[in-house]
Design a protein around this motif. Structure first.
Motif, PDB file in Angstrom:
ATOM      1  N   LYS A 178      48.386  33.268  40.796  1.00 31.77           N
ATOM      2  CA  LYS A 178      49.316  33.710  39.781  1.00 31.77           C
ATOM      3  C   LYS A 178      49.696  35.067  40.240  1.00 31.77           C
ATOM      4  CE  LYS A 178      50.566  31.730  36.302  1.00 31.77           C
ATOM      5  NZ  LYS A 178      50.698  31.081  35.043  1.00 31.77           N
ATOM      6  N   PRO A 179      48.777  36.242  40.207  1.00 28.20           N
ATOM      7  CA  PRO A 179      49.304  37.518  40.398  1.00 28.20           C
ATOM      8  C   PRO A 179      49.630  37.655  42.020  1.00 28.20           C
ATOM      9  CG  PRO A 179      47.029  37.309  39.683  1.00 28.20           C
ATOM     10  CD  PRO A 179      47.243  36.114  39.947  1.00 28.20           C
ATOM     11  N   LEU A 180      49.498  36.910  42.868  1.00 28.99           N
ATOM     12  CA  LEU A 180      50.044  36.878  44.216  1.00 28.99           C
ATOM     13  C   LEU A 180      51.399  36.276  44.313  1.00 28.99           C
ATOM     14  CD1 LEU A 180      47.265  35.387  46.636  1.00 28.99           C
ATOM     15  CD2 LEU A 180      47.892  37.854  46.576  1.00 28.99           C
ATOM     16  N   GLN A 181      51.855  35.146  43.517  1.00 25.60           N
ATOM     17  CA  GLN A 181      52.994  34.729  43.487  1.00 25.60           C
ATOM     18  C   GLN A 181      54.268  35.495  42.407  1.00 25.60           C
ATOM     19  OE1 GLN A 181      52.355  30.609  42.450  1.00 25.60           O
ATOM     20  NE2 GLN A 181      52.083  30.189  44.281  1.00 25.60           N
ATOM     21  N   GLU A 204      33.327  35.828  26.647  1.00 21.92           N
ATOM     22  CA  GLU A 204      34.052  36.423  27.895  1.00 21.92           C
ATOM     23  C   GLU A 204      35.299  36.070  27.943  1.00 21.92           C
ATOM     24  OE1 GLU A 204      31.005  37.421  31.566  1.00 21.92           O
ATOM     25  OE2 GLU A 204      30.937  35.397  30.756  1.00 21.92           O
ATOM     26  N   MET A 205      36.411  37.014  28.578  1.00 25.27           N
ATOM     27  CA  MET A 205      37.595  36.740  28.710  1.00 25.27           C
ATOM     28  C   MET A 205      37.739  37.448  30.300  1.00 25.27           C
ATOM     29  SD  MET A 205      39.823  37.655  25.810  1.00 25.27           S
ATOM     30  CE  MET A 205      41.304  37.397  26.396  1.00 25.27           C
ATOM     31  N   ALA A 206      38.994  37.417  30.890  1.00 23.09           N
ATOM     32  CA  ALA A 206      38.918  38.242  32.226  1.00 23.09           C
ATOM     33  C   ALA A 206      40.268  38.833  32.275  1.00 23.09           C
ATOM     34  CB  ALA A 206      38.703  37.104  33.256  1.00 23.09           C
ATOM     35  N   PHE A 207      40.559  39.593  33.159  1.00 22.65           N
ATOM     36  CA  PHE A 207      41.875  40.366  33.538  1.00 22.65           C
ATOM     37  C   PHE A 207      41.964  40.488  35.357  1.00 22.65           C
ATOM     38  CE2 PHE A 207      44.467  44.089  34.451  1.00 22.65           C
ATOM     39  CZ  PHE A 207      45.539  44.052  33.464  1.00 22.65           C
ATOM     40  N   SER A 208      43.028  39.970  35.806  1.00 16.86           N
ATOM     41  CA  SER A 208      43.253  39.826  37.006  1.00 16.86           C
ATOM     42  C   SER A 208      44.554  40.606  37.514  1.00 16.86           C
ATOM     43  CB  SER A 208      43.285  38.667  37.775  1.00 16.86           C
ATOM     44  OG  SER A 208      44.516  37.773  37.229  1.00 16.86           O
ATOM     45  N   PHE A 209      44.662  41.484  38.510  1.00 14.99           N
ATOM     46  CA  PHE A 209      45.663  42.012  38.934  1.00 14.99           C
ATOM     47  C   PHE A 209      45.895  42.221  40.497  1.00 14.99           C
ATOM     48  CE2 PHE A 209      42.198  44.993  38.127  1.00 14.99           C
ATOM     49  CZ  PHE A 209      42.364  45.939  39.244  1.00 14.99           C
ATOM     50  N   ARG A 212      47.612  46.005  44.792  1.00 17.85           N
ATOM     51  CA  ARG A 212      48.761  47.026  45.171  1.00 17.85           C
ATOM     52  C   ARG A 212      48.799  47.990  43.583  1.00 17.85           C
ATOM     53  NH1 ARG A 212      53.317  43.030  45.933  1.00 17.85           N
ATOM     54  NH2 ARG A 212      53.891  42.423  43.718  1.00 17.85           N
ATOM     55  N   ASP A 213      48.682  47.483  42.693  1.00 19.44           N
ATOM     56  CA  ASP A 213      48.576  47.995  41.163  1.00 19.44           C
ATOM     57  C   ASP A 213      47.551  48.853  40.626  1.00 19.44           C
ATOM     58  OD1 ASP A 213      51.314  47.087  40.901  1.00 19.44           O
ATOM     59  OD2 ASP A 213      50.447  45.058  39.805  1.00 19.44           O
ATOM     60  N   ALA A 214      46.593  48.865  41.857  1.00 17.31           N
ATOM     61  CA  ALA A 214      45.349  49.637  41.228  1.00 17.31           C
ATOM     62  C   ALA A 214      45.290  51.133  40.929  1.00 17.31           C
ATOM     63  CB  ALA A 214      43.963  49.441  42.324  1.00 17.31           C
ATOM     64  N   ALA A 215      46.313  51.805  41.599  1.00 19.13           N
ATOM     65  CA  ALA A 215      46.441  53.139  41.306  1.00 19.13           C
ATOM     66  C   ALA A 215      47.054  53.325  39.918  1.00 19.13           C
ATOM     67  CB  ALA A 215      47.313  53.629  42.270  1.00 19.13           C
TER      68      ALA A 215
END
Length: 281
Positions: A178-181, A204-209, A212-215
């Motif tokens: 989903k983050p890729l699309q 536990e939960m999770a967060f993905s990104f 390129r949004d790391a900065a």
């Protein structure tokens, strides 16, 4: 933004219990990291995608896999290793377990993000601690407060809210595909398989990104930290505790004891002075 800078910021501001994980879709076998483990060859059995992430976040292993290493039929379709056969697309896998009808099951399967065969490749997961290359996507597991902290960081510049979808199944596709699309970060409620096969815990939960949004995320974590949004979450402790009557009676017997009413007035007075002092700082 280097991986090391991202890793250090996550450790400083989020403090997750397990390694943050990088995920990358690699097209050819020649591009695979030298120390990557292939489940079918190095482990001697097939695994799920969510198990690969858990191996990376708990063991610190780099896992490289394609359809030959994958045990989960839903992920075989989602990651483009197998075609969507009618038995799948008609909803038979979901019906009776997750839905009460084939029609509802078909909607559930249609909603799972999917890679085409052309977009597919080797799924590589690795801890950011030992990243062999820049990831496509980063996923961080944590408790709800840590995920809240990541959401606040990502919204520091952009504002608004983060749209995410939840279905209780196939979270491997939500995490990576989903983050890729969409190009958007995702809040992840781990699915039943993630909990059953990958040992993801109830808290536990999770967060993905997208990497390129790391900065932007790191800038947001720093900015919200300055603004007072922090983890561990501070607790309000500036109050006087109340005790049982017998405790209060003993306290009243001490030399120089003041009445409860007087103590309350003194507390209010001190609190007022504290507020005034903090306001000047």
């Amino acid at each position: 933004m280097s991986i090391q800078q991202l890793r250090e910021a996550i450790q400083s501001y989020i403090r997750p219990d397990t390694f943050p994980v990088g995920i990358k879709i690699v097209k050819s076998q020649s591009e695979l990291p030298a120390k990557a483990k292939r489940p079918s060859q190095d482990l001697g059995y097939l695994i799920t995608i969510c198990q690969a992430v858990s191996f990376s976040r708990r063991y610190g292993w780099t896992i490289a896999m394609n359809g030959d290493d994958l045990s989960c039929p839903i992920a075989q379709v989602a990651f483009g290793y197998e075609e969507q056969l009618p038995f799948y697309s008609e909803g038979h896998l979901a019906c009776g377990m997750y839905t009460d009808s084939l029609e509802a099951g078909a909607k559930s399967e249609q909603d799972v993000p999917k890679l085409s065969r052309e977009e597919s490749g080797y799924y590589v997961s690795f801890p950011l601690e030992r990243a062999p290359f820049d990831p496509d996507v980063v996923v961080i597991y944590g408790n709800s407060a840590q995920v809240m902290r990541l959401v606040a960081g990502m919204l520091y510049r952009r504002g608004g809210s983060i749209p995410s979808t939840f279905s209780s199944r196939a979270d491997c596709a939500d995490i990576a595909i989903k983050p890729l699309q969409t190009g958007e970060p995702q809040v992840i409620v781990p699915c039943y398989g993630d909990r059953l096969f990958a040992q993801t815990q109830d808290h536990e939960m999770a967060f993905s990104f997208h990497f390129r949004d790391a900065a932007e995320l790191v800038e947001g974590l720093e900015g919200t930290n300055r603004g007072g949004i922090r983890y561990p979450i501070p607790t309000y402790l500036r109050y006087q505790a109340e005790f049982p009557p017998t405790y209060q009676k003993l306290a009243s017997m001490f030399p120089g004891a003041v009445s409860e009413a007087s103590a309350g007035e003194e507390q209010v007075s001190q609190g007022s002075k504290l507020v005034q002092t903090e306001g000047k700082e």
